[in-house]
Design an enzyme around this catalytic site. Structure first.
Site, PDB file in Angstrom:
ATOM      1  N   HIS B 131       0.877  -1.169   0.000  1.00  0.00           N
ATOM      2  CA  HIS B 131       0.000   0.000   0.000  1.00  0.00           C
ATOM      3  C   HIS B 131       0.918   1.224   0.000  1.00  0.00           C
ATOM      4  O   HIS B 131       2.025   1.164   0.537  1.00  0.00           O
ATOM      5  CB  HIS B 131      -0.843  -0.046   1.283  1.00  0.00           C
ATOM      6  CG  HIS B 131      -1.921   0.985   1.381  1.00  0.00           C
ATOM      7  ND1 HIS B 131      -1.665   2.297   1.711  1.00  0.00           N
ATOM      8  CD2 HIS B 131      -3.272   0.889   1.233  1.00  0.00           C
ATOM      9  CE1 HIS B 131      -2.810   2.962   1.756  1.00  0.00           C
ATOM     10  NE2 HIS B 131      -3.801   2.136   1.459  1.00  0.00           N
ATOM     11  N   ASP B 208       3.268  -4.501   7.965  1.00  0.00           N
ATOM     12  CA  ASP B 208       2.042  -3.718   7.817  1.00  0.00           C
ATOM     13  C   ASP B 208       0.872  -4.695   7.947  1.00  0.00           C
ATOM     14  O   ASP B 208       0.575  -5.445   7.025  1.00  0.00           O
ATOM     15  CB  ASP B 208       2.039  -3.018   6.451  1.00  0.00           C
ATOM     16  CG  ASP B 208       0.713  -2.308   6.182  1.00  0.00           C
ATOM     17  OD1 ASP B 208      -0.169  -2.341   7.059  1.00  0.00           O
ATOM     18  OD2 ASP B 208       0.570  -1.741   5.085  1.00  0.00           O
ATOM     19  N   GLN B 211      -4.498  -5.105   7.173  1.00  0.00           N
ATOM     20  CA  GLN B 211      -5.569  -6.003   6.737  1.00  0.00           C
ATOM     21  C   GLN B 211      -5.597  -7.302   7.524  1.00  0.00           C
ATOM     22  O   GLN B 211      -6.607  -8.006   7.514  1.00  0.00           O
ATOM     23  CB  GLN B 211      -5.406  -6.333   5.236  1.00  0.00           C
ATOM     24  CG  GLN B 211      -5.486  -5.140   4.305  1.00  0.00           C
ATOM     25  CD  GLN B 211      -6.890  -4.544   4.196  1.00  0.00           C
ATOM     26  OE1 GLN B 211      -7.883  -5.195   4.503  1.00  0.00           O
ATOM     27  NE2 GLN B 211      -6.958  -3.298   3.775  1.00  0.00           N
ATOM     28  N   LYS B 234     -10.447  -0.408  10.423  1.00  0.00           N
ATOM     29  CA  LYS B 234     -10.686  -1.598   9.591  1.00  0.00           C
ATOM     30  C   LYS B 234     -11.073  -2.811  10.441  1.00  0.00           C
ATOM     31  O   LYS B 234     -11.314  -3.888   9.904  1.00  0.00           O
ATOM     32  CB  LYS B 234      -9.435  -1.924   8.761  1.00  0.00           C
ATOM     33  CG  LYS B 234      -9.089  -0.869   7.705  1.00  0.00           C
ATOM     34  CD  LYS B 234      -7.963  -1.358   6.816  1.00  0.00           C
ATOM     35  CE  LYS B 234      -7.235  -0.247   6.094  1.00  0.00           C
ATOM     36  NZ  LYS B 234      -8.035   0.424   5.065  1.00  0.00           N
ATOM     37  N   CYS B 374      -4.646   2.559  -3.654  1.00  0.00           N
ATOM     38  CA  CYS B 374      -3.418   3.053  -3.016  1.00  0.00           C
ATOM     39  C   CYS B 374      -2.280   2.046  -3.180  1.00  0.00           C
ATOM     40  O   CYS B 374      -1.424   1.919  -2.306  1.00  0.00           O
ATOM     41  CB  CYS B 374      -3.633   3.376  -1.534  1.00  0.00           C
ATOM     42  SG  CYS B 374      -4.785   4.707  -1.265  1.00  0.00           S
TER      43      CYS B 374
END
Lengths: 181, 417
Positions: B131, B208, B211, B234, B374
């Site tokens: 991202h 990261d 998600q 999220k 993104c």
């Protein structure tokens, strides 16, 4: 939501069978514009003819990738501006911009707008979808930018300097686009 | 109750936004949870209750409300620490979002002590599927320090190209930062393989997890990485709060990021000493109500059980992959099998731009994301300007997948004439 009001048959026709597509010689300016939110891109060339007040838009050629709205809008634009004087072409661009910024409040049949913008009034429905207005304007903004570049080049050529074609990477909505690698 | 141990109809009743109708009478089919999840009633209630009864600034003042607000804020830190298996609450830093968490690390590494400092000749390794939030901060760090940014590629089926591992991660590598679950491809990356190679060369490993923490059971200790970034909105929580977890051994050696109130120990006109962890990295009034909301979200997810959440999402994603593969000219960008992947499914439909796909779907009440998500380099890698992405979460149903597929057939009918 009536999606048919957005996707008028005129728009879909231009999308399926775009007019004046492809990059052609000669040209005085070539610009590359992108819509940063969706990745739509257009490379557009203009060829001008004549001098001063007599300057006309002799050709507009382009290639690009994008949604039906951006592709059809560019196709309709080329029909409208090719053969017009520079002044007329710019005025049409301003009228189209006003229509797109009307949020759907502007009626296409007022002030003879339909006569002047021809197929482009089909995009009146797009003005109700803020996310899509940028799509409809992509080609027009590239054209305006290319005209400014070409007019500058014409002036430079009259003075005996300057290349015949300039390539400019421009931006839409103030967001600079860089190639990410 | 489904076979996955999660009663999706009961879950849906907890989310007021899922009752929305759009465009007159269309029930909302929300398939954009990878962008942001909807919020359960318990999160909304917790934040309202905080503002109505306990609102005060934290770590200041001795009055009742200040103490309640401080307890609520620090209690949220304990909940989050427990949720991700953090060995210590001192390792949990609240940020604005994942982006800020990654920027925090990318910035302080420029002026850290030599052991961690990134400078000329050093290399930073990311992947081609990041991202922009895990790409641009590292571009900036490289530009500002003279370090070099390198990346591992993606295979044609949307997996991380591990053939690059030993070639790209070398003795010059100072940091390896990569995405756990891709927001655009859905790919679940092999953390262990990358982490082992990175640690072999002495690099810091940052994950990261924007998600993955919402979708999977995540235990930072088991992952074995040095830092993990994720965001509240999220995972059923509010916007405005994210988390940086970092191993205390590393975090304690890093210099401050933002300066201001809250992050100091003592201040004179010409110098300051800094607060202990984690407050050293939390300058200014923090997102207090958001922390309260995030705690409620963590408790909501924990009650359902993250293993159940993951199993449900796997089942819906598998169903979607199967049905989507039968839509004419539809091409899935990313792993096409429901193995080692999350609940985001990107696709293109030949000759029809994602904007047009999304617009017609929206007219039917189906909310998907269109664009480059993104992650523009991923689109370039697969030679597409953009994709349409449907993303599923704990409240998604197979009936919603059916609505998506029916909508796609409508799209085909519309533009293919």
């Amino acid at each position: 939501m009536d999606v048919d009001a957005l996707y008028q048959e005129i728009i879909l026709d231009h999308y399926r069978h775009p007019h004046h597509r492809g990059l052609r010689e000669p040209f005085e300016a070539e610009v590359h514009h992108v819509n940063p939110t969706c990745g739509d891109e257009i490379t557009l060339r203009v060829h001008l003819d004549g001098d001063g007040a007599q300057t006309t838009v002799a050709d507009v050629s382009y290639v690009g990738e994008g949604c039906s709205i951006s592709q059809a809008s560019t196709s309709v634009m080329t029909d409208l501006v090719i053969g017009r004087s520079l002044t007329e072409a710019l005025a049409l661009g301003e009228e189209f911009l006003t229509l797109m910024q009307s949020r759907g409040q502007h009626s296409p049949d007022e002030d003879g707008l339909e006569d002047r913008l021809e197929d482009a009034v089909a995009f009146a429905g797009v003005a109700r979808y803020p996310a899509r207005v940028k799509c409809a304007l992509l080609g027009w903004m590239a054209f305006k930018d290319a005209l400014a570049q070409a007019a500058g080049t014409e002036g430079a050529r009259a003075g005996g300097v300057g290349p015949s074609g300039v390539r400019v990477t421009a931006q839409v909505n103030g967001t600079a686009q860089e190639e990410l690698s | 109750m489904s076979a996955t141990g999660l009663d999706v109809e009961a879950v849906r009743k907890d989310f007021p936004a899922l009752d929305r109708v759009v465009h007159g009478d269309r029930p909302l089919v929300y398939l954009d949870s990878a962008a942001t999840s909807q919020k359960p009633r318990s999160v909304l209630d917790a934040m309202t209750d905080y503002y109505e009864h306990h609102n005060a600034n934290v770590h200041r003042g001795v009055h009742v409300l200040a103490e309640e607000a401080t307890a609520a804020y620090e209690g949220a830190r304990d909940s989050v620490a427990g949720f991700i298996g953090a060995p210590s609450r001192r390792e949990v830093v609240f940020t604005k979002n994942s982006t800020e968490a990654i920027n925090l690390v990318a910035n302080v590494l420029a002026w850290a002590e030599p052991r961690h400092r990134v400078g000329p000749g050093d290399e930073i390794v990311i992947t081609e599927m990041e991202h922009h939030s895990n790409l641009v901060p590292w571009q900036l760090l490289a530009q500002r320090t003279g370090a070099r940014l390198r990346w591992m590629g993606i295979t044609d089926d949307g997996r991380l190209d591990l053939a690059d591992l030993d070639r790209v991660i070398t003795a010059r590598t100072k940091v390896v930062s990569f995405v756990h679950v891709s927001n655009i491809l859905g790919t679940l990356n092999p953390v262990q393989a990358v982490r082992e190679r990175a640690h072999e060369v002495g690099a810091l490993v940052i994950l990261d997890a924007s998600q993955s923490v919402p979708q999977l059971p995540v235990d930072v200790g088991a992952l074995g990485v040095d830092a993990v970034a994720f965001t509240g909105h999220k995972m059923c929580g509010p916007t405005g709060i994210g988390v940086l977890w970092m191993r205390e051994e590393v975090l304690s050696e890093l210099p401050p990021f933002l300066g201001g109130g809250e992050m100091i120990e003592s201040v004179s006109m010409d110098s300051a000493t800094y607060a202990d962890l984690p407050h050293r990295f939390e300058a200014g009034t923090p997102p207090i109500a958001e922390a309260v909301g995030l705690r409620a979200a963590v408790e909501y997810l924990s009650t359902l059980g993250m293993a159940n959440v993951a199993a449900h999402e796997q089942a819906v994603t598998a169903y979607a992959l199967e049905l989507l593969s039968e839509v004419p000219t539809l091409r899935i960008i990313g792993p096409s099998q429901p193995v080692d992947r999350g609940g985001a499914v990107s696709f293109t439909v030949e000759g029809i731009h994602p904007h047009d796909v999304g617009q017609v779907l929206d007219s039917l009440g189906v909310a998907v994301r269109v664009g480059h998500h993104c992650a523009r380099p991923v689109c370039q890698r697969f030679g597409v300007p953009a994709t349409t992405r449907a993303s599923f979460y704990l409240y998604s149903t197979t009936a919603e997948v059916d609505a998506l597929v029916a909508g796609l057939h409508r799209v085909l009918g519309y533009f293919r004439r």
